[in-house]
Design an enzyme around this catalytic site. Sequence first.
Site, PDB file in Angstrom:
ATOM      1  N   HIS A 100       0.725  -1.223   0.048  1.00 51.63           N
ATOM      2  CA  HIS A 100       0.166   0.230   0.126  1.00 51.63           C
ATOM      3  C   HIS A 100       0.833   1.473  -0.235  1.00 51.63           C
ATOM      4  O   HIS A 100       1.832   0.940   0.513  1.00 51.63           O
ATOM      5  CB  HIS A 100      -1.129  -0.063   1.018  1.00 51.63           C
ATOM      6  CG  HIS A 100      -1.982  -1.016   1.440  1.00 51.63           C
ATOM      7  ND1 HIS A 100      -2.940  -1.735   0.387  1.00 51.63           N
ATOM      8  CD2 HIS A 100      -1.665  -1.674   2.168  1.00 51.63           C
ATOM      9  CE1 HIS A 100      -3.223  -2.907   0.731  1.00 51.63           C
ATOM     10  NE2 HIS A 100      -2.275  -3.072   1.809  1.00 51.63           N
ATOM     11  N   GLU A 117      -2.004  -0.007   8.649  1.00 51.61           N
ATOM     12  CA  GLU A 117      -3.084  -1.222   9.050  1.00 51.61           C
ATOM     13  C   GLU A 117      -1.953  -2.408   9.739  1.00 51.61           C
ATOM     14  O   GLU A 117      -1.021  -1.928  10.046  1.00 51.61           O
ATOM     15  CB  GLU A 117      -3.228  -2.097   7.855  1.00 51.61           C
ATOM     16  CG  GLU A 117      -2.333  -2.833   7.116  1.00 51.61           C
ATOM     17  CD  GLU A 117      -3.639  -3.436   5.976  1.00 51.61           C
ATOM     18  OE1 GLU A 117      -4.151  -3.409   5.030  1.00 51.61           O
ATOM     19  OE2 GLU A 117      -2.473  -4.445   4.961  1.00 51.61           O
ATOM     20  N   HIS A 175       3.408  -7.547   1.898  1.00 54.78           N
ATOM     21  CA  HIS A 175       2.718  -8.457   2.393  1.00 54.78           C
ATOM     22  C   HIS A 175       2.066  -8.870   1.875  1.00 54.78           C
ATOM     23  O   HIS A 175       1.385  -8.948   0.669  1.00 54.78           O
ATOM     24  CB  HIS A 175       1.972  -7.302   3.601  1.00 54.78           C
ATOM     25  CG  HIS A 175       0.788  -6.025   3.522  1.00 54.78           C
ATOM     26  ND1 HIS A 175       1.649  -5.382   2.690  1.00 54.78           N
ATOM     27  CD2 HIS A 175      -0.352  -6.831   3.120  1.00 54.78           C
ATOM     28  CE1 HIS A 175       0.036  -4.568   2.212  1.00 54.78           C
ATOM     29  NE2 HIS A 175      -0.371  -5.190   2.711  1.00 54.78           N
ATOM     30  N   ARG A 195      -1.099  -4.974  -6.337  1.00 55.77           N
ATOM     31  CA  ARG A 195      -0.890  -6.017  -6.740  1.00 55.77           C
ATOM     32  C   ARG A 195       0.389  -6.416  -7.094  1.00 55.77           C
ATOM     33  O   ARG A 195       0.405  -5.842  -8.387  1.00 55.77           O
ATOM     34  CB  ARG A 195      -1.816  -6.765  -7.025  1.00 55.77           C
ATOM     35  CG  ARG A 195      -1.679  -8.115  -6.953  1.00 55.77           C
ATOM     36  CD  ARG A 195      -3.266  -8.987  -7.690  1.00 55.77           C
ATOM     37  NE  ARG A 195      -4.854  -8.059  -6.632  1.00 55.77           N
ATOM     38  CZ  ARG A 195      -5.520  -7.755  -7.898  1.00 55.77           C
ATOM     39  NH1 ARG A 195      -5.669  -7.891  -8.822  1.00 55.77           N
ATOM     40  NH2 ARG A 195      -7.073  -7.409  -7.303  1.00 55.77           N
TER      41      ARG A 195
END
Length: 317
Positions: A100, A117, A175, A195
């Site tokens: 991200h 996150e 991740h 992605r």
Amino acid sequence: MYIMKLNPVFKDYIWGGNRLREDFGFQSELSKLAEGWMLSCHKDGMNTVSNGEYSGMTLDEVIRKTGKEKLVGTRALDFPYFPVLIKLIDAKNDLSIQVHPDNEYAKKVEHEFGKTEMWYVLDATEDAKLVYGFKEKISREQFRKAIEENTLMEVLNQVPVKKGDLFFIEAGTVHAIGKGTLIAEIQQNSNSTYRVYDYGRLGADGKPRELHIDKAVDVSVTEPPKYEIKPFGEPECFDGYTSVLLTKCDLFTVMHYDVKKSVTLFTDEKSFNHILVVDGSGSINGEALKKGDSLFVPAGFGEYTVSGECEIIVTSI
């Protein structure tokens, strides 16, 4: 104001399973329940209120009706958007390798905010693994080469996981959630995902899912993660409950409470509390609550008490 119960928003991504239906009792017409968005004011899925005066309204509508400062708290004034998004994630199969962007890059390229996150592992099979950063520091050129030559998994840090593990994933950390994991995720309110690798899978349209190699290379921190795989704090035992600080950063603070009798918490004018019941049952201020319930306690509400035998995750900003 009152404590609002929220209806989840479900997503049926191809890697999902049915544990959200089987373990939490959620009902949906979707064949797979990959994700349950438990606290969301994001355009891709907004919770509605299921109780009280605002029943049937989206949480975003309630915030606009009552005022952001009054409902969400004064800290929310630092954000031009609702600050967090909270999910339950059931990975029956591996998620794609992804990354991200940070706020600066995301605002410039995606016209929304970046995404830091936190993952709290609720359950995991014995062979479950996650991808968390790199084994060792490499250059961006080496990262791109590994993608192009299909050797990416050789340079990534693959970690066995178990119930109770905590992963803090700053924007820029490569991740992936591995199959066999059930996770509670607290994140910035953003859906910007790049992605990197998807195991050659086909999407619902029968075509390979889109990769975002150039953007991923731009934003990735190509080195080992700097955070240990454990909660930020140590368990503290009190009469009636045990608490542990899962994560504390400038975006959110997350606590875990293992309630055996009761715990009394509060909100002041600075921030709301979000309560996610991840196990057991009980009551909140005398109203029943059960596994899977999602509750929004407005800023400035004051004291409230959770009683019974249950595990709850409490998020504030």
